[in-house]
Write a protein that holds these residues in place. Sequence first.
Motif, PDB file in Angstrom:
ATOM      1  N   ALA A   1       6.238   7.035 -15.469  1.00 26.75           N
ATOM      2  CA  ALA A   1       7.444   7.394 -14.722  1.00 26.75           C
ATOM      3  C   ALA A   1       7.128   7.305 -13.237  1.00 26.75           C
ATOM      4  N   LYS A   2       8.177   7.082 -12.445  1.00 26.92           N
ATOM      5  CA  LYS A   2       8.089   7.048 -10.993  1.00 26.92           C
ATOM      6  C   LYS A   2       9.255   7.869 -10.457  1.00 26.92           C
ATOM      7  N   LYS A   3       8.976   8.711  -9.460  1.00 30.66           N
ATOM      8  CA  LYS A   3      10.055   9.527  -8.914  1.00 30.66           C
ATOM      9  C   LYS A   3       9.972   9.606  -7.400  1.00 30.66           C
ATOM     10  N   GLU A   4      11.155   9.528  -6.778  1.00 33.63           N
ATOM     11  CA  GLU A   4      11.283   9.714  -5.337  1.00 33.63           C
ATOM     12  C   GLU A   4      11.600  11.176  -5.074  1.00 33.63           C
ATOM     13  N   TRP A   5      10.916  11.770  -4.114  1.00 32.37           N
ATOM     14  CA  TRP A   5      11.069  13.189  -3.780  1.00 32.37           C
ATOM     15  C   TRP A   5      11.126  14.027  -5.067  1.00 32.37           C
TER      16      TRP A   5
ATOM     17  N   HIS B   1       0.361  10.893  -5.960  1.00 31.57           N
ATOM     18  CA  HIS B   1       1.535  11.375  -5.230  1.00 31.57           C
ATOM     19  C   HIS B   1       1.283  11.473  -3.738  1.00 31.57           C
ATOM     20  N   GLY B   2       2.343  11.745  -3.019  1.00 30.14           N
ATOM     21  CA  GLY B   2       2.272  11.917  -1.581  1.00 30.14           C
ATOM     22  C   GLY B   2       1.862  13.318  -1.193  1.00 30.14           C
ATOM     23  N   THR B   3       1.558  13.472   0.074  1.00 31.37           N
ATOM     24  CA  THR B   3       1.296  14.797   0.642  1.00 31.37           C
ATOM     25  C   THR B   3       1.637  14.737   2.125  1.00 31.37           C
TER      26      THR B   3
ATOM     27  N   ASN C   1      -5.526  19.828  -7.794  1.00 29.89           N
ATOM     28  CA  ASN C   1      -5.632  20.344  -9.159  1.00 29.89           C
ATOM     29  C   ASN C   1      -5.832  19.215 -10.164  1.00 29.89           C
ATOM     30  N   GLY C   2      -6.267  18.070  -9.725  1.00 28.95           N
ATOM     31  CA  GLY C   2      -6.572  16.967 -10.618  1.00 28.95           C
ATOM     32  C   GLY C   2      -5.894  15.665 -10.248  1.00 28.95           C
ATOM     33  N   CYS C   3      -4.906  15.719  -9.395  1.00 34.03           N
ATOM     34  CA  CYS C   3      -4.156  14.521  -9.019  1.00 34.03           C
ATOM     35  C   CYS C   3      -4.826  13.803  -7.851  1.00 34.03           C
ATOM     36  N   ALA C   4      -4.401  12.553  -7.630  1.00 35.38           N
ATOM     37  CA  ALA C   4      -4.818  11.801  -6.444  1.00 35.38           C
ATOM     38  C   ALA C   4      -3.652  11.819  -5.473  1.00 35.38           C
ATOM     39  N   ARG C   5      -3.936  12.058  -4.199  1.00 36.14           N
ATOM     40  CA  ARG C   5      -2.876  12.165  -3.192  1.00 36.14           C
ATOM     41  C   ARG C   5      -3.113  11.240  -2.021  1.00 36.14           C
ATOM     42  N   LEU C   6      -2.017  10.708  -1.511  1.00 36.92           N
ATOM     43  CA  LEU C   6      -2.005   9.866  -0.319  1.00 36.92           C
ATOM     44  C   LEU C   6      -1.037  10.505   0.668  1.00 36.92           C
ATOM     45  N   VAL C   7      -1.185  10.207   1.956  1.00 41.98           N
ATOM     46  CA  VAL C   7      -0.168  10.690   2.886  1.00 41.98           C
ATOM     47  C   VAL C   7       1.169  10.054   2.487  1.00 41.98           C
ATOM     48  N   ASN C   8       2.253  10.722   2.812  1.00 41.42           N
ATOM     49  CA  ASN C   8       3.570  10.338   2.305  1.00 41.42           C
ATOM     50  C   ASN C   8       3.949   8.884   2.550  1.00 41.42           C
ATOM     51  N   ASP C   9       3.752   8.368   3.766  1.00 40.90           N
ATOM     52  CA  ASP C   9       4.195   6.996   3.995  1.00 40.90           C
ATOM     53  C   ASP C   9       3.346   5.993   3.223  1.00 40.90           C
ATOM     54  N   GLN C  10       2.085   6.309   2.970  1.00 38.66           N
ATOM     55  CA  GLN C  10       1.262   5.438   2.138  1.00 38.66           C
ATOM     56  C   GLN C  10       1.654   5.569   0.661  1.00 38.66           C
ATOM     57  N   ALA C  11       2.049   6.767   0.241  1.00 36.29           N
ATOM     58  CA  ALA C  11       2.532   6.951  -1.133  1.00 36.29           C
ATOM     59  C   ALA C  11       3.800   6.126  -1.349  1.00 36.29           C
ATOM     60  N   ILE C  12       4.660   6.060  -0.353  1.00 34.61           N
ATOM     61  CA  ILE C  12       5.880   5.244  -0.442  1.00 34.61           C
ATOM     62  C   ILE C  12       5.511   3.769  -0.559  1.00 34.61           C
TER      63      ILE C  12
END
Length: 191
Positions: free
Chosen positions: A91-95, A147-149, A161-172
């Motif tokens: 799945a993919k979700k925006e906001w 996901h973004g952060t 808590n187990g996820c991989a995070r990128l800054v928001n504009d890179q997540a987009i």
Amino acid sequence: MKRRDLIAGGTALALFGSGQAMAQAVATSSIRPDFLPVEVPIRPEIAPGEIHVLPDSFMLFWTLPGARAMRYMVGVGRPGLYESGEFYVGAKKEWPSWTPTPDMIERNPAAYKQYEDGMPGGPDNPLGARALYLFEPGRGDTYLRIHGTNAPSTIATAVSNGCARLVNDQAIDLYNRVPLKARVVLHPKTI
């Protein structure tokens, strides 16, 4: 030797290169210049259209045709919470909205109990602007996300808590590149 074993650990970094840039940076805010996404060469045996996360070096690669990849810097799961394995984008979700797992609430009720009924999507949401939901055949949703952060200081750290995070504009940017069903490999930690 299985393919997963071939690209695990230190071998994975050799396949994907040192991360030194030959490339075009994607505009991003509030992030160190050396943490900008870059296009890098990779070994030709890596298939295009896959995500590979190398937790020891805090790198995520979106593989491209022609033995190339976009390299993003990420934050990963803290010790004991990072889960390696092979997944797919289910799945993919925006906001996206966010609800802490029961394990998260049990580990830290002061931080998470107040959100046990969920938090709507938005700039203050821990999943940020975009999220890719990782699934496994027969298991379904693993509750792992890419996901973004909005907290750039968490990039290149083991804090989640187990996820991989990128800054928001890179997540987009990543979200716009990755289709549903794309293969995702979270390589094992070796250090």
